[in-house]
Scaffold this motif. Sequence first.
Motif, mmCIF file in Angstrom:
data_model
loop_
_atom_site.group_PDB
_atom_site.id
_atom_site.type_symbol
_atom_site.label_atom_id
_atom_site.label_comp_id
_atom_site.label_asym_id
_atom_site.label_seq_id
_atom_site.Cartn_x
_atom_site.Cartn_y
_atom_site.Cartn_z
ATOM 1 N N ASN A 127 0.519 -1.084 -0.122
ATOM 2 C CA ASN A 127 0.198 -0.346 -0.328
ATOM 3 C C ASN A 127 0.599 1.793 0.423
ATOM 4 N N SER A 128 2.142 1.491 0.663
ATOM 5 C CA SER A 128 3.001 2.508 0.902
ATOM 6 C C SER A 128 4.561 2.731 -0.263
ATOM 7 N N ILE A 129 5.185 1.276 0.048
ATOM 8 C CA ILE A 129 6.280 1.350 -1.386
ATOM 9 C C ILE A 129 5.654 1.076 -2.598
ATOM 10 N N GLN A 130 4.993 0.027 -2.860
ATOM 11 C CA GLN A 130 4.196 -0.365 -4.071
ATOM 12 C C GLN A 130 4.061 0.827 -5.375
ATOM 13 N N PRO A 131 3.409 1.843 -4.529
ATOM 14 C CA PRO A 131 3.054 2.607 -5.483
ATOM 15 C C PRO A 131 4.079 3.630 -5.704
ATOM 16 N N LYS A 132 5.400 3.975 -4.799
ATOM 17 C CA LYS A 132 6.095 4.469 -4.920
ATOM 18 C C LYS A 132 6.998 4.397 -5.854
ATOM 19 N N ILE A 133 7.531 2.934 -5.795
ATOM 20 C CA ILE A 133 8.684 2.278 -7.177
ATOM 21 C C ILE A 133 8.198 2.807 -8.303
ATOM 22 N N GLN A 134 6.633 2.635 -8.388
ATOM 23 C CA GLN A 134 6.580 2.781 -9.378
ATOM 24 C C GLN A 134 6.097 4.407 -10.014
ATOM 25 N N ALA A 135 6.278 4.819 -9.175
ATOM 26 C CA ALA A 135 6.182 6.636 -9.663
ATOM 27 C C ALA A 135 8.083 6.871 -9.460
ATOM 28 N N SER A 136 8.792 6.212 -9.191
ATOM 29 C CA SER A 136 9.893 6.545 -8.759
ATOM 30 C C SER A 136 10.797 6.736 -10.614
ATOM 31 N N HIS A 137 10.213 5.705 -11.503
ATOM 32 C CA HIS A 137 10.836 5.451 -12.681
ATOM 33 C C HIS A 137 9.979 5.244 -13.858
ATOM 34 N N ALA A 138 10.690 5.627 -14.895
ATOM 35 C CA ALA A 138 9.162 5.749 -16.501
ATOM 36 C C ALA A 138 9.097 3.771 -16.651
ATOM 37 N N HIS A 139 10.037 3.183 -16.384
ATOM 38 C CA HIS A 139 10.338 1.910 -16.581
ATOM 39 C C HIS A 139 9.341 0.684 -15.219
ATOM 40 N N MET A 140 9.228 1.494 -14.208
ATOM 41 C CA MET A 140 9.049 1.004 -12.965
ATOM 42 C C MET A 140 7.692 1.153 -12.819
ATOM 43 N N ALA A 141 6.492 1.529 -13.965
ATOM 44 C CA ALA A 141 5.117 2.147 -14.175
ATOM 45 C C ALA A 141 4.383 0.691 -13.545
ATOM 46 N N SER A 142 5.152 -0.681 -14.208
ATOM 47 C CA SER A 142 3.973 -1.447 -14.490
ATOM 48 C C SER A 142 4.599 -2.813 -12.824
ATOM 49 N N PHE A 143 5.117 -2.017 -12.215
ATOM 50 C CA PHE A 143 5.338 -2.745 -10.997
ATOM 51 C C PHE A 143 5.044 -3.666 -10.068
ATOM 52 N N VAL A 144 4.740 -4.596 -9.680
ATOM 53 C CA VAL A 144 3.693 -4.820 -8.538
ATOM 54 C C VAL A 144 4.751 -6.239 -7.343
ATOM 55 N N PHE A 145 4.614 -6.248 -6.359
ATOM 56 C CA PHE A 145 4.823 -7.531 -5.896
ATOM 57 C C PHE A 145 3.452 -8.588 -5.575
ATOM 58 N N THR A 146 4.293 -9.803 -6.118
ATOM 59 C CA THR A 146 3.845 -10.733 -6.192
ATOM 60 C C THR A 146 4.122 -12.181 -5.158
ATOM 61 N N ARG A 147 4.831 -12.163 -4.481
ATOM 62 C CA ARG A 147 5.306 -12.862 -3.132
ATOM 63 C C ARG A 147 5.973 -11.882 -1.646
ATOM 64 N N ILE A 148 5.442 -12.375 -0.728
ATOM 65 C CA ILE A 148 6.320 -11.434 0.139
ATOM 66 C C ILE A 148 6.655 -12.143 1.816
ATOM 67 N N ASP A 149 8.108 -12.798 1.545
ATOM 68 C CA ASP A 149 7.759 -13.490 3.419
ATOM 69 C C ASP A 149 9.521 -12.927 3.324
ATOM 70 N N LEU A 150 9.098 -12.900 3.845
ATOM 71 C CA LEU A 150 9.962 -12.381 5.206
ATOM 72 C C LEU A 150 11.277 -12.993 6.168
ATOM 73 N N GLY A 151 10.808 -14.409 5.970
ATOM 74 C CA GLY A 151 11.709 -15.237 6.756
ATOM 75 C C GLY A 151 11.657 -15.606 7.618
ATOM 76 N N ASP A 152 12.756 -16.803 8.429
ATOM 77 C CA ASP A 152 13.019 -16.800 9.964
ATOM 78 C C ASP A 152 13.595 -16.115 10.890
ATOM 79 N N ILE A 153 14.231 -15.481 9.969
ATOM 80 C CA ILE A 153 15.539 -14.841 10.305
ATOM 81 C C ILE A 153 15.560 -13.083 10.657
ATOM 82 N N PRO A 154 14.590 -12.644 11.774
ATOM 83 C CA PRO A 154 14.675 -11.316 12.736
ATOM 84 C C PRO A 154 15.997 -10.468 12.647
ATOM 85 N N PRO A 155 15.660 -9.526 12.520
ATOM 86 C CA PRO A 155 16.373 -8.304 12.571
ATOM 87 C C PRO A 155 17.070 -8.406 13.866
ATOM 88 N N ARG A 156 18.505 -8.600 14.511
ATOM 89 C CA ARG A 156 18.981 -7.965 15.529
ATOM 90 C C ARG A 156 20.109 -6.781 15.545
#
Length: 820
Positions: A127-156
């Motif tokens: 809802n936030s990053i994807q629209p900004k990436i689409q507007a950041s560059h002319a070649h990024m207008a069709s950019f969409v996330f299809t899979r989001i998996d943060l994994g099992d290792i958290p930040p430290r």
Amino acid sequence: MSETPPKAQRKSAIEEAQLVNVVLRYFKLAGVAVGVWLSGYLNFSPSWLLVGLVLYVWKERQGKRKKLQIEIRQDTARDEQKAILARVEDLPSWVHFPEVERAEWFNKILDQIWPFIGDYVKDLLINSIQPKIQASHAHMASFVFTRIDLGDIPPRIGGVKVYTKNVRRDEIYMDLDIIYSSDCDLMVKLKGMNMGIKDLQVRGTMRVILKPLLSRMPLFGGLSVFFLNNPSIDFNLKGLADAFDLPGLRFVSKRDCLDREMVEDIIAEQIANIMVLPNRIAVPMIEELNLSLLKYPPPEGVLRIYMIEARNLVSADVAFVGKGKSDPYAVLKFGPEKFKTKVINNTVNPQWNEVFETIIDCKDAQVIDLEIRDEDPGSKDDKIGTAAIDISSSASQGTLDTWLPLENVKKGDVHLKLVWMYLANDPMVLEKVGASSELASCVLMVNLDSAKDLPRMKKQIAEPSPFVVLSLGPKSFETEEKPNTDSPVWEKPFRFLVHNPHIQKLDIQIFDKKNPKESLGDLTIPLKSLLSAPDMTLDQDFALKNSGLDSKINMRLCLRILTPENNPAWRSEGAILNTNSSSVDPPAGPKKEGTSSPDAAKKPQPQTGPAKAANSGVDPTIKKVEVTQINAAKPEGQVIPPASNTSPSTVTSTEVRQRKTKSSPAPAESDARGAYGRGRIQLTFRYSSQRQKLVVVVHKCLNLLPCDSDNLADPYVKMYLLPDKSSSGKRKTAVIKNNLNPVFDETFEFSLKQEEIADRDLELTIRNDTSFFSSNVKVMGVVTIDLSKMDVSKAATDWFDLHPEDSDDAEKPISVESDV
């Protein structure tokens, strides 16, 4: 009956405690002596005395041991390092006490809650990053996330540093070393191609600020989080994007190429737009928190970076005849800012002689990253050296001119010069430093809050989706759209570097995303109006032109002058808690001198309209509203900003903030009533030769005569520039209700040539605001100032005695310390 001072009470309590101890010890020793006598008198065996002595010694040793343990624990709680070193003579070499501490307990908590963070991050990315990436560059207008998996290792958190010095008592500063070595799996789709990112690595220093501290739960009013510098980012590509990691595999056109470097820049840019200074995440913990000051504190200064030259660079281009050369250029990165010099062809000793200016929010712990690159048209540019320099060193020295050795390369040095510029709120400073067409002379800070009652386009039933474009010279910013509303709320800050505020203007236009070719309204604000505004700040509703009848936009405009000189009075922090809430606890620490009094808070609305605007040099379309005075000065020597702050004061949608002008010391109590017993008035004079205007600041009055039946008065000041008593030479302050020590802090200007000053007098009359039929005293005092005897070439603040209206004596400036 007078009360006993607290110091005397403490001394008396100590003496009583000492007396009780002496008496108790006497009775103990007397009891032992009586026991020994009784044992002999009753013919007891001496063994009983030995048993009693052993018990007594054991009890004493146990008591001393327990007391020592308590003292050790208390000393350790106060200062662990000092307590340990005081009890150990020879420490092994591996024992040390670092400022940065481990936080394993928090890492365990983060590991436990990490699975629950996934949903929040997924929503943020889509809802936030994807629209900004689409507007950041002319070649990024069709950019969409299809899979989001943060994994099992958290930040430290690798380490935590808590600042205890050079910070206010009502705030906490922490620096966290964030390490994120993830096993995440992110898949995106771009132009029909599936590609992904895995094994994302992020490392950086995150600052956490808790302020203000409260005496009630939750103990702090707000939380702000941000990265001091751009975090380092590394990752592996997967899918089709993995091919871009192969050297030499690029599209023919460099402009159209999508490679790893572009992906890195996009990721870094999005992180910077969210939480790299000056952007930050602010979380309010109480309702009365002034979120604007927490999220958008004022900057600390401006840094001028002179990229002069480099020498002995490595040869990146191979030559068939003679030695190879390079086509070097420099790239400077600081937070979200990025500067690039021109390219110097065929040399290893380039001379750029360029200057860049950047606004600094926090000079401590921030660095400038410098890269020297070799331009290779048609392929990736080669890095031929890097360097980093700490900003705090230049800020402490004022000017830093140095050669830096390049790192990650065999040879090479770069020559640069850093100049630190402070921010001043005194218009007279601008006349000293002057305006330049090449370098900025001011900083304009715009806090765009909201708009209301925007019109709808013709033949359009639905509400508009407005966005704002702000322009100043060649620089322009565009806000995000707010869909389907005629009263949008943006709450976004913008900063502009200004060259000449006397001629430059801020242009604001509001468009509808549904029909971006037609404007919903516009506004032009001359920056010169801020030079005469209180504290060079306007915070109010501005009426839009070419819009609806009631269409307005709410903004806070603050202008600051760039100067190499430092004055602690120029930097102060506004009230971060809204003062209109009765449940707010005052900030910890002693009360600062100059804060607004309860009487000053009762100030009514000043006069508005075109006439008032003309007097102050503000556009007549600008409507002034109530002035609230708040001046919570920042302690001198504070090195960690609260951001703050800051000269801004409490931010609401209907108030113009005015920080009190620094004034000369108040007269002694015995002289406060003046030579005529009618009180005194404090004024500041200065003459602007560039604008040919005499500037008079009415600060305050002391010990005025009571005029009403309640032994109070409703004073205001009326001024005339003699000998002309026409309306053009008349000025008038606002009325302060029920106050004999009113604080006005209002600025007035008189158009006057410098040679005319010697023939003019300034007459001020302090009057009591009464009705026409009232019998109360109307004139409280008069002072007439001969301007020929005043040095108005520089700003000076003096006290003047008030005399009766029928007195022929013209008051002369009081010989007290003046602010120049």
